[in-house]
Scaffold this motif. Structure first.
Motif, short mmCIF file in Angstrom:
data_model
loop_
_atom_site.label_atom_id
_atom_site.label_comp_id
_atom_site.label_asym_id
_atom_site.label_seq_id
_atom_site.Cartn_x
_atom_site.Cartn_y
_atom_site.Cartn_z
N THR A 147 70.15 -28.05 -46.25
CA THR A 147 71.25 -29.05 -45.73
C THR A 147 71.68 -29.67 -46.87
OG1 THR A 147 69.32 -30.39 -45.18
CG2 THR A 147 70.38 -28.53 -43.58
N SER A 148 71.05 -30.38 -47.76
CA SER A 148 71.47 -31.38 -48.75
C SER A 148 70.80 -31.09 -50.06
CB SER A 148 71.12 -32.59 -48.15
OG SER A 148 69.52 -32.71 -48.13
N LEU A 149 69.85 -30.15 -50.37
CA LEU A 149 69.07 -29.85 -51.68
C LEU A 149 68.27 -31.10 -51.82
CD1 LEU A 149 71.91 -28.89 -54.19
CD2 LEU A 149 70.15 -27.36 -53.04
N ARG A 150 68.38 -32.29 -51.55
CA ARG A 150 67.28 -33.39 -51.76
C ARG A 150 68.16 -34.58 -51.13
NH1 ARG A 150 69.57 -31.82 -56.03
NH2 ARG A 150 67.48 -30.68 -56.85
N ALA A 151 67.13 -35.61 -50.81
CA ALA A 151 67.59 -36.96 -50.35
C ALA A 151 68.28 -37.59 -51.61
CB ALA A 151 66.47 -37.90 -50.00
N PRO A 152 69.49 -38.28 -51.76
CA PRO A 152 70.00 -39.19 -52.76
C PRO A 152 69.04 -39.48 -54.03
CG PRO A 152 70.96 -39.82 -50.95
CD PRO A 152 69.68 -39.11 -50.54
N ALA A 153 69.11 -38.66 -55.12
CA ALA A 153 68.08 -38.92 -55.96
C ALA A 153 67.92 -40.30 -56.49
CB ALA A 153 68.23 -37.97 -57.34
N TYR A 154 69.02 -41.10 -56.69
CA TYR A 154 68.69 -42.58 -57.40
C TYR A 154 68.22 -43.52 -56.26
CZ TYR A 154 71.76 -40.78 -61.05
OH TYR A 154 72.62 -40.10 -62.16
N SER A 155 68.60 -42.98 -54.96
CA SER A 155 68.12 -43.84 -53.85
C SER A 155 66.69 -43.72 -53.73
CB SER A 155 68.78 -43.66 -52.65
OG SER A 155 70.24 -43.92 -52.45
N GLN A 156 66.13 -42.64 -54.02
CA GLN A 156 64.68 -42.39 -53.79
C GLN A 156 63.90 -43.55 -54.74
OE1 GLN A 156 63.18 -38.45 -54.65
NE2 GLN A 156 65.34 -37.32 -53.93
N ARG A 157 64.59 -43.81 -55.80
CA ARG A 157 63.83 -44.83 -56.74
C ARG A 157 63.75 -46.24 -56.07
NH1 ARG A 157 61.47 -41.60 -60.63
NH2 ARG A 157 62.49 -39.75 -60.14
N LEU A 158 64.61 -46.53 -55.07
CA LEU A 158 64.63 -47.74 -54.45
C LEU A 158 63.08 -47.91 -53.48
CD1 LEU A 158 67.99 -47.97 -53.24
CD2 LEU A 158 67.41 -48.80 -55.49
N LEU A 159 62.54 -46.82 -53.01
CA LEU A 159 61.41 -46.71 -52.56
C LEU A 159 60.36 -47.30 -53.23
CD1 LEU A 159 61.89 -43.66 -50.48
CD2 LEU A 159 62.10 -45.84 -49.40
N GLY A 160 60.54 -47.32 -54.33
CA GLY A 160 59.29 -48.11 -55.23
C GLY A 160 58.94 -49.51 -54.97
N ARG A 161 59.84 -50.07 -54.43
CA ARG A 161 59.85 -51.63 -53.94
C ARG A 161 59.56 -51.76 -52.36
NH1 ARG A 161 61.19 -55.65 -57.05
NH2 ARG A 161 60.47 -57.09 -55.47
N TRP A 162 59.72 -50.72 -51.63
CA TRP A 162 59.77 -50.83 -50.12
C TRP A 162 58.44 -50.96 -49.83
CZ3 TRP A 162 58.95 -46.53 -46.38
CH2 TRP A 162 59.30 -46.91 -45.17
N LEU A 163 58.02 -51.92 -48.79
CA LEU A 163 56.93 -52.33 -48.33
C LEU A 163 56.01 -52.93 -49.34
CD1 LEU A 163 55.84 -49.00 -46.41
CD2 LEU A 163 57.21 -50.97 -45.46
N VAL A 164 56.62 -53.36 -50.43
CA VAL A 164 55.74 -54.24 -51.17
C VAL A 164 56.32 -55.69 -51.19
CG1 VAL A 164 55.38 -54.55 -53.77
CG2 VAL A 164 55.65 -52.18 -52.72
N ASP A 165 55.24 -56.60 -51.12
CA ASP A 165 55.37 -58.02 -51.40
C ASP A 165 56.72 -58.51 -50.74
OD1 ASP A 165 53.01 -58.10 -52.80
OD2 ASP A 165 54.15 -57.61 -54.64
N ASP A 166 56.95 -58.35 -49.40
CA ASP A 166 58.43 -58.62 -49.13
C ASP A 166 57.94 -59.37 -47.63
OD1 ASP A 166 57.51 -56.47 -47.30
OD2 ASP A 166 59.32 -55.77 -47.40
N ALA A 167 56.85 -60.17 -47.64
CA ALA A 167 56.31 -60.87 -46.16
C ALA A 167 57.40 -61.91 -45.95
CB ALA A 167 55.03 -61.32 -46.27
N ASP A 168 57.75 -62.85 -46.90
CA ASP A 168 58.98 -63.78 -46.86
C ASP A 168 60.30 -63.15 -46.28
OD1 ASP A 168 56.74 -65.84 -47.28
OD2 ASP A 168 57.61 -65.76 -49.66
N PHE A 169 60.67 -62.16 -47.01
CA PHE A 169 62.06 -61.47 -46.72
C PHE A 169 61.89 -61.07 -45.17
CE2 PHE A 169 64.15 -57.74 -45.84
CZ PHE A 169 65.59 -57.78 -46.36
N LEU A 170 60.74 -60.53 -44.81
CA LEU A 170 60.81 -59.93 -43.40
C LEU A 170 60.65 -61.14 -42.61
CD1 LEU A 170 60.43 -57.36 -41.56
CD2 LEU A 170 57.88 -57.57 -42.08
N ALA A 171 59.92 -61.86 -42.59
CA ALA A 171 59.96 -62.86 -41.76
C ALA A 171 61.08 -63.93 -41.67
CB ALA A 171 58.71 -64.17 -42.37
N GLU A 172 61.87 -64.12 -42.51
CA GLU A 172 63.25 -64.82 -42.67
C GLU A 172 64.17 -63.85 -41.56
OE1 GLU A 172 66.75 -66.59 -45.26
OE2 GLU A 172 64.93 -65.65 -46.07
#
Length: 420
Positions: A289-314
């Motif tokens: 269907t797509s070969l892969r998820a957008p390759a550059y966007s995959q790199r954004l997951l390196g910061r996902w679920l990491v040290d974002d408690a303040d961001f999430l709470a706000e």
């Protein structure tokens, strides 16, 4: 038989009728209004995702609620390294390896990189997962109401669908699990539901999720749960993850992603967590269907679920205030009923007392209030007589929009003879 390129009167004339698969997604057996199929209603209301110059409450306002601040630098770094443009179909191995322990902690269940696939958004996760599991004629149990494209994808695949009502005991949501148990005798391949529920925002209790797991183990069907909004819950709400239940690591498929809470929908990146053998099949579907998820966007997951408690709470705090503002305005309209559920940025507004169709109400809100809403028929038979709004909007703009919506709905109440 396919109609797409069938010759008609002369060899040079073509019948461009859509394929039977596409026609099934129009849901012709379910009327949105008298004599009008679901697809015909969508077209009449211009529900194409583009907004058409109106205030579109079908999705988040990503100007008021932008992605986390680290996004720009992370994307620029990925683009600057041209070697990252192509990844294996399932995702970059180093990204999958870094995600596995974080998702394990989040779900409360061991996850390895072999249990993960990256997809073009959670919508891509939904399609590639279902297309890898569901055969023509298979029975699938689907919550009612639930995310609008679940039913359409299942129809595209030729599945038999049985809807499982979302029920409320007071304010406590559940699924009709007695019906699930009854239908288990017909050997469904899959039970599907979103959690928190889209469109209502309902968060199920630990007891409900435990019972879903028990039924899956007892009767031998898989469960797919869309947990896209599982970080967007209010107050002290406890969110039970299905995969953490006994036996469910091998029987559940969980859809996750940063599209909503983190406002990263424009980057088109989703995550499937599933048994390794299921992931192998999903990988084949991604490749086609797509070969892969957008390759550059995959790199954004390196910061996902990491040290974002303040961001999430706000973010949750801001959305909670908008929820309360929206509830107060809508509940002032005679005949309108709306429950305050504990997740998502949606309200599912019950306007069935007006005696008008979803198409009439959604159309009037467009014409008179300049606002696009998601009409209830989109989410299943039990959604009829409702509409869904996303209140993740600029506060000042939203206050004005609510005033216009209330004026429009007051008109329906007056015409229906409902006193304030």
């Amino acid at each position: 038989m396919s109609h797409a390129l069938r010759s008609v009167e002369t060899p040079t004339d073509l019948d461009l009728t859509p394929s039977d698969r596409i026609l099934r997604t129009h849901l012709p057996d379910r009327e949105a209004a008298p004599g009008m199929s679901v697809r015909e209603a969508d077209v009449s209301l211009r529900l194409d995702g583009g907004g058409n110059g109106l205030l579109d409450t079908t999705h988040f306002d990503t100007v008021r609620f932008p992605p986390p601040p680290w996004i720009d630098a992370a994307m620029q770094a990925a683009v600057a390294d041209g070697s990252l443009a192509y990844t294996p179909y399932r995702g970059a191995p180093e990204v999958l390896d870094s995600l596995a322990p974080r998702i394990s902690d989040f779900l409360g269940s061991p996850v390895t990189s072999a249990d993960l696939a990256l997809t073009p958004g959670t919508q891509g996760a939904l399609f590639t997962t279902l297309s890898s599991l569901v055969n023509e004629g298979d029975l699938v149990l689907l919550a009612d109401p639930d995310y609008l494209f679940c039913e359409r994808i299942l129809q595209f695949l030729g599945a038999r669908i049985e809807r499982i009502p979302l029920t409320f005991d007071g304010d406590e949501p559940s699924l009709d699990l007695d019906l699930v148990e009854e239908l288990a005798a017909q050997q469904p391949v899959l039970l599907m539901f979103s959690h928190p529920n889209n469109p209502t925002g309902a968060v199920f209790s630990e007891d409900v999720i435990r019972r879903v797991a028990e039924l899956s183990v007892e009767h031998g069907f898989l469960v797919m749960v869309d947990e896209l909004y599982s970080r967007l819950v209010y107050g002290d709400t406890v969110f039970p993850h299905l995969r953490a239940q006994p036996g469910m690591a091998d029987r559940s498929i969980t859809l996750l992603g940063p599209s909503k809470t983190e406002s990263m929908s424009g980057f088109r990146i989703g995550v499937v967590v599933a048994p390794t053998e299921v992931v192998k099949s999903i990988e084949q579907s991604i490749a086609m269907t797509s070969l892969r998820a957008p390759a550059y966007s995959q790199r954004l997951l390196g910061r996902w679920l990491v040290d974002d408690a303040d961001f999430l709470a706000e973010r949750v705090s801001d959305l909670h205030r908008l929820r309360e503002q929206s509830l107060a305005a809508l509940r002032a309209v005679p005949g309108v009923r709306v429950q305050a559920q504990n997740g998502t940025a949606y309200l599912f507004v019950d306007v069935s007392a007006f005696g008008a169709t979803d198409v009439e109400i959604a159309g009037a809100l467009q014409r008179e209030a300049g606002v696009i809403v998601s009409p209830g028929y989109q989410f299943g038979p039990s959604g009829t007589g409702h509409f869904r709004i996303c209140f993740a909007r600029d506060e000042t703009e939203w206050a004005s929009a609510l005033e216009r919506m209330v004026a429009c709905l007051d008109g329906f109440a007056t015409r229906a003879g409902i006193a304030g």
